[in-house]
Enzyme design. Structure first.
Site, PDB file in Angstrom:
ATOM      1  CG  HIS A 114      24.496 -19.261  -5.595  1.00  9.62           C
ATOM      2  ND1 HIS A 114      24.967 -19.513  -6.862  1.00  9.62           N
ATOM      3  CD2 HIS A 114      23.542 -20.201  -5.347  1.00  9.62           C
ATOM      4  CE1 HIS A 114      24.327 -20.568  -7.358  1.00  9.62           C
ATOM      5  NE2 HIS A 114      23.468 -21.006  -6.466  1.00  9.62           N
TER       6      HIS A 114
ATOM      7  CG  ASP B 274      24.855 -26.535  -5.955  1.00  5.00           C
ATOM      8  OD1 ASP B 274      24.495 -26.698  -4.786  1.00  5.00           O
ATOM      9  OD2 ASP B 274      24.135 -25.994  -6.818  1.00  5.00           O
TER      10      ASP B 274
ATOM     11  CG  HIS C 205      21.787 -23.910  -8.880  1.00  5.27           C
ATOM     12  ND1 HIS C 205      21.340 -24.682  -7.828  1.00  5.27           N
ATOM     13  CD2 HIS C 205      20.720 -23.686  -9.674  1.00  5.27           C
ATOM     14  CE1 HIS C 205      20.043 -24.898  -7.967  1.00  5.27           C
ATOM     15  NE2 HIS C 205      19.642 -24.313  -9.082  1.00  5.27           N
TER      16      HIS C 205
ATOM     17  CG  ASP D 261      21.589 -28.370  -6.128  1.00  6.47           C
ATOM     18  OD1 ASP D 261      22.688 -28.863  -6.420  1.00  6.47           O
ATOM     19  OD2 ASP D 261      21.441 -27.156  -5.911  1.00  6.47           O
TER      20      ASP D 261
END
Length: 704
Positions: free
Chosen positions: A150, A190, A192, A283
């Site tokens: 991120h 991931d 996200h 995740d």
């Protein structure tokens, strides 16, 4: 006759493994609970040792990254700030710095951990790139934290301080040409979106970036439009950015395998990478409290197995997210065994992808087929598909076997809405979803549907700037359309809708010049009954970083506060209140274009009805609680024109405070978006092109 020579013994692949306890020094300042905590690394390390995996790997040493290598993707200002965190004497000072970012905490161990994480991924990649040819290493795993995908050029966010994988990829491409690494595939699984990595390589054809993630129509963290499938790279990098954005949670092995088989693997075969870097977040694993998806350890093992056929098996995994201690440990262990050459049996309780998965994959292939002709072929037909999960399923914990770990981290998943940790609000992930077509047919940024046309239940006034309108959700009815079609309002546009062809897309559907994606339009496609220009005493600003429609760059908002020293232009269209609601739905992404039989599904109730018109004319603004987290959830009353109310939609006053604090970013508009505003102002005869450009540039350049 001589006997044939015996076959040479099959040697097990050599796998590098990096773990360093020093990266556990990064923790919350006072020991507060947080999902991204040192136990994530320790639980993996314990599992690898208990399973006898760690002893079978080649131990690699962590090494701090040099500033010059981090500077290949991050600004000098950002590097200086991150490296000086540990020298700050007081926790209060670090907390103040952390609050400037989105979902970040800092302590005295953060600097060393961050520099070690970035340097360790470089070290692991370097070992694989140098030694695979000599038969010394085939692949490697870097157990690092804090995670990185991120982190952007000048900003830490989403638990990430430096973008570890991006730093390492740039090192290979630009610092070590002698290694012959000219093409890199980055696979980000991931849950996200890897927003930071995407932006760093968006125009670079040497890097094929593939991110499969929950998107939930833009409401899932990091809640940016550039996670959409239509963001495919630009200039020389066009086609080298691939997003596979899931519409909801509960996606599992079958969904990810379908994305591999029908998108990633065909393109990878053509791209032919020299090395593969996996941004390995876990995740999306079964039982993860933030992801809400269902990949099993064997599912991850199969995804990794499918990648081993490329790049001579040169694969480096760098840890990203994953917050269920049991699932992250089991999943990393399964992947390590794959790299070591162990055989495994793939079993999964459900081998059917969702209907939405098939639809997303088709949309991705359509978007990319001109760049990658291999995606032009038809998808298999008569595939057995699952219907999407009901909302109640999306809130439930994933399995009894994982519930203990989930409870340990975050409490009962079904009741989690916002996790408060070290003063940082982590946006609710499990409650941000597209609701079932047969129930409410509305996707919002909260668990509520669009509000119905009912009397106000409660009103709260905030700084005399906006009014929070809380409304009941009761029996759904379509009678409102007939009623509201008889009421006229002026819709005042201050952004791209100032250009009439773009505005008509919200009424009649389709897309105008410069738009990346089409609008579905209003149920009532009648043209506006009149057009009037005027100025209003509100500040024009440009915020957020990107949208699916316009790409990278900010979009227009009006500060809801009246300021008589300000003057912003608005183009007012006389339309029905029904049409105004349909525009409000589309601006806030509440319309589903995947209803039964491929039909567009509109919300079953309005956000602004006749009673709200009376209320707003007295109170000047309503902040719509059912869509409170949406970008345009604040409806302003700007007076009357010929006794017809003038309405516009903008951000809430709370967002203005977030812009001022730096939590939300002000950003200049993209050239395409700015050109659309200029066309609106020029064709509306408000100013010439130079004057319009100056007006927009001035608004974008001023601080709040």
């Amino acid at each position: 006759m001589a006997e044939p020579a015996p076959a040479p013994p099959v040697t097990a692949p050599l796998v590098g493994l990096l773990y360093d306890e020093r990266m556990c020094a990064h923790a919350t300042p006072n020991g507060e609970e947080h999902p991204e905590n040192p136990e994530r690394l320790r639980s993996i390390w314990r599992k690898l040792n208990a399973a006898g995996v760690a002893s079978r790997c080649v131990a690699l040493k962590a090494k701090e990254a040099e500033d010059k290598y981090i500077a290949s993707v991050h600004s000098k200002r950002h590097i200086k700030l991150m490296k000086e965190i540990s020298s700050t004497i007081y926790d209060a000072s670090r907390n103040k710095i952390a609050r400037k970012f989105n979902s970040i905490y800092l302590n005295k161990g953060s600097s060393e951990s961050a520099v070690l994480a970035a340097g360790s991924v470089i070290e692991v990649i370097l070992h694989v790139a140098e030694k695979v040819a000599a038969g010394e290493l085939s692949s490697a795993i870097a157990l690092v934290r804090p995670p990185g995908h991120h982190a952007e050029h000048d900003e830490a966010m989403g638990f990430c301080l430096f973008n570890n994988v991006a730093v390492a990829a740039n090192y290979l491409l630009n610092e070590r040409p002698d290694l012959g690494i000219k093409k890199i595939l980055i696979v980000d699984w991931d849950v996200h979106h890897g927003n930071g990595t995407q932006k760093m390589f968006y125009d670079d054809p040497r890097v094929l970036f593939f991110s499969v993630h929950r998107f939930d129509y833009g409401s899932f963290y990091p809640s940016e439009g550039d996670a959409s499938h239509c963001f495919i790279g630009e200039e020389a990098g066009k086609g080298y950015n691939i997003n596979v954005p899931w519409e909801h949670g509960k996606c599992g092995d079958a969904d990810y395998i379908a994305a591999w088989d029908h998108v990633l693997l065909p393109v990878t075969k053509v791209f032919d990478p020299d090395i593969i870097l996996v941004s390995a977040g876990f995740d999306a694993a079964l039982g993860d409290p933030l992801g809400g998806c269902c990949i099993t350890p064997n599912g991850y093992a199969l995804l990794l197995t499918k990648l081993l056929g490329f790049a001579q098996g040169r694969i480096v995994m760098a840890l990203e997210g994953g917050y269920n201690l049991r699932s992250i440990a089991n999943s990393v262990c399964a992947c390590a065994k794959v790299l070591l050459g162990d055989k495994f049996t793939f079993n999964t309780p459900e081998m059917q992808p969702f209907e939405s998965t098939w639809r997303v994959i088709q949309a991705v292939r359509n978007e990319l087929k001109t760049c990658w002709p291999v995606l032009s072929s038809k998808l298999p037909e008569n595939v057995s598909l699952r219907i999407k999960p009901a909302p109640s399923e999306l809130y439930a914990s994933d399995s009894e076997s994982d519930s203990e770990d989930v409870d340990e981290l975050l409490g009962t998943v079904a009741s989690v809405s916002v996790i408060e940790a070290t003063g940082v609000a982590i946006s609710e992930h499990l409650s941000k979803m597209k609701l079932d077509d047969d129930s409410l047919a509305v996707k919002t940024n909260s668990s509520c549907s669009a509000a119905e046309q009912h009397p106000v239940d409660s009103v709260k006034v905030h700084n005399n700037a906006s009014v929070v309108l809380t409304k009941k959700i009761s029996d759904l009815s379509l009678e409102w359309r007939s009623d509201l079609s008889k009421t006229d309002v002026w819709y005042a546009s201050f952004g791209s809708n100032m250009w009439r062809p773009r505005f008509l897309c919200y009424i009649q559907g389709g897309k105008a010049e410069g738009m990346n994606i089409p609008c579905c339009g209003s149920r009532d496609t009648s043209s506006p009954k009149g057009t009037v220009w005027k100025t209003v005493p509100h500040r024009l600003l440009f915020g957020r970083s990107s949208t699916p429609c316009w790409g990278t760059g900010g979009v227009a908002f009006l500060n809801p506060e009246i300021n008589y020293n300000e003057k912003s232009y608005v183009c007012m269209y006389k339309i029905t209140l029904e049409q105004f609601n349909d525009i409000l739905f589309q601006e806030n992404r509440l319309v589903l274009e995947d209803g039964k039989d491929g039909n567009t599904v509109y919300p079953d109730s309005p956000l602004i009805g006749s009673s709200e018109i009376k209320f707003i004319s007295t109170n000047r603004a309503v902040h719509l609680e059912p869509i409170k987290d949406s970008w345009y959830s604040n409806v302003l009353y700007l007076g009357n024109e010929d006794e017809v109310p003038i309405l516009t939609m903008t951000c809430p006053a709370s967002d203005i405070e977030r812009y001022k604090s730096g939590e939300l970013r002000l950003a200049p508009p993209s050239e395409t978006y700015a050109a659309t505003l200029i066309k609106g102002l020029v064709e509306g005869k408000q100013m010439d092109a130079d004057g319009a450009a100056s007006y927009i540039n001035a608004a974008a350049a001023r601080a709040l």
